[in-house]
Scaffold this motif. Structure first.
Motif, mmCIF file in Angstrom:
data_model
loop_
_atom_site.group_PDB
_atom_site.id
_atom_site.type_symbol
_atom_site.label_atom_id
_atom_site.label_comp_id
_atom_site.label_asym_id
_atom_site.label_seq_id
_atom_site.Cartn_x
_atom_site.Cartn_y
_atom_site.Cartn_z
ATOM 1 N N PRO A 88 0.813 -1.228 0.000
ATOM 2 C CA PRO A 88 0.000 0.000 0.000
ATOM 3 C C PRO A 88 0.842 1.271 0.000
ATOM 4 O O PRO A 88 0.476 2.246 -0.661
ATOM 5 N N LEU A 89 1.962 1.272 0.699
ATOM 6 C CA LEU A 89 2.840 2.442 0.699
ATOM 7 C C LEU A 89 3.432 2.672 -0.691
ATOM 8 O O LEU A 89 3.438 3.796 -1.203
ATOM 9 N N ILE A 90 3.885 1.597 -1.322
ATOM 10 C CA ILE A 90 4.440 1.708 -2.669
ATOM 11 C C ILE A 90 3.370 2.203 -3.638
ATOM 12 O O ILE A 90 3.616 3.073 -4.480
ATOM 13 N N MET A 91 2.162 1.688 -3.492
ATOM 14 C CA MET A 91 1.075 2.085 -4.383
ATOM 15 C C MET A 91 0.690 3.554 -4.170
ATOM 16 O O MET A 91 0.386 4.270 -5.116
ATOM 17 N N SER A 92 0.730 4.015 -2.919
ATOM 18 C CA SER A 92 0.398 5.421 -2.662
ATOM 19 C C SER A 92 1.457 6.344 -3.250
ATOM 20 O O SER A 92 1.137 7.427 -3.746
#
Length: 166
Positions: free
Chosen positions: A106-110
């Protein structure tokens, strides 16, 4: 000097000084509260919570929301539970809770969303496309990820709920 800016500069300096004093007061308040005040442990600081977010603990955050999922019968579910004097965490109904494993995706996607948004806003389409590819890659990788997660045992739930209610 007689350039016409003296009065405005003085007003600006007074305002900056007042902002600095206000910031120092805020810093002292944070220090004093952290050092000397008692901790709120119920999750409903003022006792007037109406919705379910007030039913969760705030002082000792467990890695789950509710030990037992509450039955929602009205829009103000927590208020209804308090009025009916319903036990929110009955130990007899505790069951192991299924949780997913932690993931950095999720951090990478954000970050990819931020890159895509920045690129598209400023019409740097190459950057927007790179961000969109990152988003799609994260989504595809997530859909092929088989993570069965883990279970929180009932004993750990009981211990956590006891700590919260102390």
């Amino acid at each position: 000097p007689n350039d016409g800016w003296t009065a405005l500069n003085f007003i600006s300096a007074v305002g900056a000084f007042m902002m600095g004093v206000g910031f120092l007061i805020l810093c002292y308040n944070i220090y004093y509260s952290f050092r000397y005040s008692t901790r709120e442990i119920s999750g409903d600081s003022w006792g007037v919570g109406r919705t379910l977010e007030w039913a969760t603990s705030s002082a000792i955050p467990p890695h789950y929301n509710f030990a037992v999922l509450p039955e929602v019968k009205s829009q103000d579910a927590y208020l209804q539970l308090k009025e009916d004097k319903t036990d929110i965490h009955p130990e007899s109904k505790f069951k192991k809770i299924h949780m997913p494993h932690n993931s950095g995706r999720p951090l990478i996607m954000s970050v990819a969303f931020g890159i895509a948004g920045f690129g598209l806003v400023f019409e740097w389409f190459w950057m927007g496309i790179v961000g969109l590819i990152g988003i799609l890659l994260c989504m595809v990788l997530r859909s092929f990820e088989y993570d069965n997660g883990y279970y929180i045992p009932v004993e750990e739930i009981k211990e956590t709920e006891r700590k919260i209610s102390e």
